[in-house]
Design a protein around this motif. Sequence first.
Motif, PDB file in Angstrom:
ATOM      1  N   LYS A   3       0.853  -1.177   0.000  1.00  0.00           N
ATOM      2  CA  LYS A   3       0.000   0.000   0.000  1.00  0.00           C
ATOM      3  C   LYS A   3       0.893   1.232   0.000  1.00  0.00           C
ATOM      4  CE  LYS A   3      -3.455  -2.558   2.637  1.00  0.00           C
ATOM      5  NZ  LYS A   3      -4.131  -2.703   3.904  1.00  0.00           N
ATOM      6  N   ASN A  99      -2.927  -1.008  15.843  1.00  0.00           N
ATOM      7  CA  ASN A  99      -2.305  -1.181  14.532  1.00  0.00           C
ATOM      8  C   ASN A  99      -3.023  -2.243  13.705  1.00  0.00           C
ATOM      9  OD1 ASN A  99       0.010  -0.438  12.764  1.00  0.00           O
ATOM     10  ND2 ASN A  99       0.522  -2.596  12.984  1.00  0.00           N
ATOM     11  N   MET A 102      -6.814  -1.159  12.666  1.00  0.00           N
ATOM     12  CA  MET A 102      -6.927  -0.168  11.589  1.00  0.00           C
ATOM     13  C   MET A 102      -6.423  -0.720  10.260  1.00  0.00           C
ATOM     14  SD  MET A 102      -8.480   2.076  13.158  1.00  0.00           S
ATOM     15  CE  MET A 102      -8.774   2.531  14.866  1.00  0.00           C
ATOM     16  N   ASN A 103      -5.440  -1.613  10.313  1.00  0.00           N
ATOM     17  CA  ASN A 103      -4.898  -2.168   9.072  1.00  0.00           C
ATOM     18  C   ASN A 103      -5.885  -3.076   8.351  1.00  0.00           C
ATOM     19  OD1 ASN A 103      -2.562  -0.786   9.559  1.00  0.00           O
ATOM     20  ND2 ASN A 103      -1.283  -2.576   9.940  1.00  0.00           N
ATOM     21  N   TYR A 107      -7.382  -0.124   1.674  1.00  0.00           N
ATOM     22  CA  TYR A 107      -6.554   0.974   1.176  1.00  0.00           C
ATOM     23  C   TYR A 107      -7.223   1.602  -0.044  1.00  0.00           C
ATOM     24  CZ  TYR A 107      -2.358   3.431  -0.433  1.00  0.00           C
ATOM     25  OH  TYR A 107      -1.460   4.382  -0.819  1.00  0.00           O
ATOM     26  N   CYS A 133      -2.120   5.834   3.127  1.00  0.00           N
ATOM     27  CA  CYS A 133      -1.219   5.569   4.247  1.00  0.00           C
ATOM     28  C   CYS A 133      -1.257   6.637   5.342  1.00  0.00           C
ATOM     29  CB  CYS A 133       0.199   5.343   3.757  1.00  0.00           C
ATOM     30  SG  CYS A 133       0.869   6.664   2.743  1.00  0.00           S
ATOM     31  N   TYR A 136      -4.309   6.109   7.613  1.00  0.00           N
ATOM     32  CA  TYR A 136      -4.120   5.073   8.643  1.00  0.00           C
ATOM     33  C   TYR A 136      -3.352   5.662   9.824  1.00  0.00           C
ATOM     34  CZ  TYR A 136      -5.354   1.338   5.287  1.00  0.00           C
ATOM     35  OH  TYR A 136      -5.988   0.525   4.384  1.00  0.00           O
ATOM     36  N   LYS A 140      -4.835   6.137  13.713  1.00  0.00           N
ATOM     37  CA  LYS A 140      -4.094   5.507  14.815  1.00  0.00           C
ATOM     38  C   LYS A 140      -3.659   6.562  15.829  1.00  0.00           C
ATOM     39  CE  LYS A 140      -2.461   1.800  11.790  1.00  0.00           C
ATOM     40  NZ  LYS A 140      -1.313   1.230  11.052  1.00  0.00           N
ATOM     41  N   ASP A 183       2.473   0.851  11.115  1.00  0.00           N
ATOM     42  CA  ASP A 183       2.611   0.984   9.673  1.00  0.00           C
ATOM     43  C   ASP A 183       1.529   0.151   9.003  1.00  0.00           C
ATOM     44  OD1 ASP A 183       3.498   0.945   6.995  1.00  0.00           O
ATOM     45  OD2 ASP A 183       5.603   0.793   7.569  1.00  0.00           O
ATOM     46  N   ASN A 184       0.813   0.720   8.039  1.00  0.00           N
ATOM     47  CA  ASN A 184      -0.228  -0.053   7.364  1.00  0.00           C
ATOM     48  C   ASN A 184       0.359  -1.131   6.452  1.00  0.00           C
ATOM     49  OD1 ASN A 184       0.371   2.391   5.567  1.00  0.00           O
ATOM     50  ND2 ASN A 184      -0.874   1.159   4.167  1.00  0.00           N
ATOM     51  N   GLN A 185       1.675  -1.104   6.217  1.00  0.00           N
ATOM     52  CA  GLN A 185       2.334  -2.137   5.426  1.00  0.00           C
ATOM     53  C   GLN A 185       2.901  -3.261   6.280  1.00  0.00           C
ATOM     54  OE1 GLN A 185       3.840   0.523   1.583  1.00  0.00           O
ATOM     55  NE2 GLN A 185       5.343  -0.252   3.028  1.00  0.00           N
ATOM     56  N   SER A 187       2.203  -5.793   9.662  1.00  0.00           N
ATOM     57  CA  SER A 187       1.144  -6.268  10.551  1.00  0.00           C
ATOM     58  C   SER A 187       1.501  -6.099  12.022  1.00  0.00           C
ATOM     59  CB  SER A 187       0.823  -7.739  10.262  1.00  0.00           C
ATOM     60  OG  SER A 187       1.980  -8.547  10.433  1.00  0.00           O
TER      61      SER A 187
END
Length: 215
Positions: A3, A99, A102-103, A107, A133, A136, A140, A183-185, A187
Motif C-alpha cells: 500500500k 495497529n 486499523m490495518n 486501502y 497511508c 491510517y 491511529k 505501519d499499514n504495510q 502487521s
Amino acid sequence: MKKRLSVSKQLLLASLLSMGLATTGMAEPAEAKTVFGFKGYSHNTLKPFPKWRRVLDEYKERPGDCNSGQLNACAFKKWNELIEELKDKPKKFQLGKVNSYMNLYRYMLDPINWGVKDYWEIPKEFFAKFGDCEDYAIVKYFTLRALGWEADDLQIVVLQDLNLRIAHAILTVNLDGKKMVLDNQISLVVDAKRIRHYRPIYSVNEKGWWRYKPS
C-alpha cells in the motif's frame, strides 16, 4: 500488495522537499527526535500544513446514527467501543491492537476516493470511505490520544521507502525508551531500529513539526 502513496503524492512530496517545506516565518530549528538514524529538527508552528490543521480542527466531528448510514456511523461506533475495550490495557497491547485493527480497513487512493490529488482524512471520513497511508497513521494517532497517550510521544512521519522508491507515511510512538512503528504495510508493531529502508522527510503532531537530516 504493498500500500503506497499515489504518483501525485510522490510529486507533492518532491515539491515540499524542493521548497524546504515552506519554512518562511519558522523559528530557528532545535535538535529534537531521532528516527531511522536521522535527526529531527523541531519547528513550533503548523503553518506549512493546512491539511493537518484541518484534521486537528475537525477530527472530533460526529457522524449520523447507524440507521441513516451516514458516514459509516456504525464503524465509528465500533471505534469508540475499541477505545473503551483498550483503555485499561497495557500500553504495548494497545499499540498492537490499534495497529492491527486499523490495518484491516481497505486501502484507497485519494484521486479515486475524493477526486483530488491529496486529502488528509479525519477519523469519521476514514471509517466512511477508507483511506491511504497517512489516513491510517492519522486514525491511529487519534485512537492513541483517546486512550490517553501524550501528543509528545506520537508523530506522523512522511518518509521515502528506499526499497520501493516511493513516498509513504507511518505513525511512530515512544514506548519505554523505544520508538515503535505503526505501519499499514506491517502487521506487527516494530522497533524503528529494525527498519533500515525508510528515510524520514518530516513529521507532525499537535505541537509542531520536525524536518530530518542524517545524524
